[in-house]
Motif scaffolding. Structure first.
Motif, short mmCIF file in Angstrom:
data_model
loop_
_atom_site.label_atom_id
_atom_site.label_comp_id
_atom_site.label_asym_id
_atom_site.label_seq_id
_atom_site.Cartn_x
_atom_site.Cartn_y
_atom_site.Cartn_z
N LYS A 35 19.49 -3.32 7.51
CA LYS A 35 18.67 -3.37 8.32
C LYS A 35 18.28 -4.56 9.32
O LYS A 35 18.35 -5.78 8.47
N LEU A 36 18.07 -4.41 10.53
CA LEU A 36 17.89 -5.63 11.43
C LEU A 36 16.48 -6.08 10.93
O LEU A 36 15.68 -5.17 10.73
N SER A 37 16.48 -7.41 10.88
CA SER A 37 14.98 -7.98 10.46
C SER A 37 14.07 -7.65 11.71
O SER A 37 12.74 -7.88 11.54
N GLY A 38 14.41 -7.40 12.91
CA GLY A 38 13.64 -7.26 13.93
C GLY A 38 13.28 -8.52 14.74
O GLY A 38 12.80 -8.85 15.59
N ALA A 39 14.01 -9.80 14.19
CA ALA A 39 14.08 -11.09 14.45
C ALA A 39 15.25 -11.42 14.99
O ALA A 39 16.03 -10.81 15.72
N THR A 40 16.09 -12.52 13.86
CA THR A 40 17.27 -12.91 14.23
C THR A 40 18.24 -12.39 12.85
O THR A 40 19.41 -12.85 13.16
N GLY A 41 17.84 -11.87 11.85
CA GLY A 41 18.66 -11.94 10.59
C GLY A 41 18.90 -10.45 10.46
O GLY A 41 18.48 -9.43 11.24
N ILE A 42 19.45 -10.28 9.37
CA ILE A 42 19.75 -8.82 8.73
C ILE A 42 19.41 -8.87 7.22
O ILE A 42 19.94 -9.89 6.51
N HIS A 43 18.72 -7.83 6.68
CA HIS A 43 18.48 -7.41 5.30
C HIS A 43 19.44 -6.57 4.75
O HIS A 43 19.54 -5.30 5.41
N ILE A 44 19.77 -6.68 3.63
CA ILE A 44 20.85 -5.63 2.96
C ILE A 44 20.36 -5.24 1.76
O ILE A 44 20.03 -6.00 0.89
N PHE A 45 19.82 -3.95 1.57
CA PHE A 45 19.23 -3.62 0.54
C PHE A 45 20.07 -2.78 -0.61
O PHE A 45 20.86 -1.91 0.14
N CYS A 46 20.10 -3.16 -1.92
CA CYS A 46 20.71 -2.21 -2.68
C CYS A 46 19.74 -2.04 -3.84
O CYS A 46 18.85 -2.46 -4.36
N ARG A 47 19.70 -0.72 -4.08
CA ARG A 47 18.76 0.18 -4.99
C ARG A 47 18.90 -0.09 -6.36
O ARG A 47 20.10 -0.10 -6.78
N SER A 72 8.74 -4.96 6.31
CA SER A 72 9.11 -3.48 5.91
C SER A 72 9.75 -2.93 6.48
O SER A 72 10.05 -3.18 7.88
N VAL A 73 10.60 -1.84 6.09
CA VAL A 73 11.43 -1.02 7.10
C VAL A 73 10.55 -0.28 7.97
O VAL A 73 9.29 0.02 7.41
N TYR A 74 10.87 -0.40 9.24
CA TYR A 74 10.14 0.19 10.29
C TYR A 74 8.94 -0.80 10.59
O TYR A 74 7.97 -0.28 11.34
N GLY A 75 8.84 -2.06 10.15
CA GLY A 75 7.64 -2.78 10.20
C GLY A 75 7.88 -3.45 11.62
O GLY A 75 8.83 -3.95 12.16
N VAL A 76 6.80 -3.81 12.33
CA VAL A 76 6.82 -4.52 13.61
C VAL A 76 6.85 -6.05 13.36
O VAL A 76 6.21 -6.41 12.40
N ARG A 77 7.45 -6.59 14.42
CA ARG A 77 7.40 -8.16 14.39
C ARG A 77 6.70 -8.70 15.36
O ARG A 77 6.60 -8.25 16.60
N PRO A 78 6.06 -9.84 15.04
CA PRO A 78 5.14 -10.39 16.14
C PRO A 78 6.03 -11.37 17.11
O PRO A 78 6.05 -12.60 17.15
N LEU A 79 6.92 -10.68 17.82
CA LEU A 79 7.73 -11.33 18.87
C LEU A 79 7.79 -10.62 20.26
O LEU A 79 7.32 -9.43 20.08
N PRO A 80 8.41 -11.32 21.27
CA PRO A 80 8.41 -10.52 22.51
C PRO A 80 9.04 -9.08 22.51
O PRO A 80 9.82 -8.95 21.77
#
Length: 304
Positions: free
Chosen positions: A170-182, A239-247
């Motif tokens: 998932k895109l972090s919503g900022a500049t990074g990427i998070h990769i989840f493994c269950r 969170s997944v689908y969480g909003v980020r405090p960015l423009p």
């Protein structure tokens, strides 16, 4: 949701009071606190599976993005009795009453507090020492680009494939990427941290020009930091689908590996609902697909 400074609304059968819905939260984008509340309620069915049963930390911006903000771990005074809490003893002996966000109205309540970001634990209240997810957090340092992050993410995908594991980016919503493994039930934080660190060390060996595990920020310049230390008890991640405090009010949204192979689309609170209508929840397959990370750790140790 528009109107006066204070009004009573009904959200999924629950009544609550919301205030100052017209307050600008992203002034340059014409987005208000009411828009933030409406967004979180609109995606509740997709978001709540990743919050339910977990301690949640809020990042509150009472006057909107770009203004003063603060983290909130402890439940606020006046919390409605229909929002459950979970007590945890901090290292200094204090008991922190974490909120549990279990229903759409609770999302509306915390958004009304100005909570732009929602940060769930990686483990549940029922098993706080046993994370459900291992998260490989790819964070570009100053001088690194999002294209660098994508290259490293693709390498992570290749490594996971060789291990017979599935990662969910998932895109972090900022500049990074998070990769989840269950992770399988019973997996410990020490194991998820080791798993992510070993992948980081393999990435460092494969691409030392652009990968770093340096904890000192000053030593990360121009590289992508693999933050395996996110995998600790009490640590949280957007969170997944969480909003980020960015423009633009970006959202941390899942993407497919095919999209990571190219230029993945970015999403905001205005565009994510259409994305969900088109592709559904890309993280849904992960929820009921635990994986053996212990076996992967042993394989990685032999390689690294």
């Amino acid at each position: 949701m528009a109107g006066g400074s204070r009004q009573r609304v009904s959200v999924a059968g629950r009544e609550l009071v919301v205030t100052n819905l017209d307050k600008p939260f992203w002034p340059e984008d014409g987005l208000t606190k009411g828009d933030l509340i409406a967004y979180y309620v609109s995606v509740a069915q997709y978001l709540l599976p990743y919050l339910r049963g977990r301690p949640v930390v809020l990042t509150r911006y009472p006057h909107g993005y770009g203004d003063k903000w603060f983290y909130q771990k402890d439940a606020p005074e006046g919390l409605p009795d229909w929002i459950p809490t979970w007590p945890d003893q901090a290292e200094d002996g204090r008991v922190i009453r974490y909120m549990r966000i279990e229903e759409p109205a609770a999302l509306a309540y915390v958004a009304n507090l100005g909570a732009i970001e929602l940060h769930p634990w990686l483990s549940s209240c029922n098993a706080p020492d046993q994370p459900d997810w291992a998260v490989i957090d790819l964070d570009p340092a100053e001088g690194a680009t999002f294209q660098d992050v994508l290259v490293v993410a693709r390498l992570v995908g290749q490594i996971l494939g060789e291990l017979g594991l599935t990662g969910y980016p998932k895109l972090s919503g900022a500049t990074g990427i998070h990769i989840f493994c269950r992770a399988e039930p019973g997996t410990t934080y020490a194991e998820t941290a080791t798993f992510c660190e070993l992948i980081g060390r393999l990435l460092l060996r494969a691409y030392p020009e652009k990968v770093t595990l340096e904890r000192a920020v000053a030593k990360r310049a121009g590289k992508v930091y693999v933050d395996y230390l996110q995998n600790r008890r009490g640590q949280t991640i957007t969170s997944v689908y969480g909003v980020r405090p960015l423009p633009g009010a970006p959202v941390s949204a899942p993407v497919t590996w095919a999209e990571v192979a190219g230029e993945p689309p970015r999403f905001t609170i205005r565009t994510l609902p259409d994305r969900l209508a088109a592709v559904g929840d890309l993280f849904a397959p992960m929820v009921n697909a635990p994986q053996d990370l212990r076996g992967a750790i042993e394989r990685l140790k032999r390689i690294v």
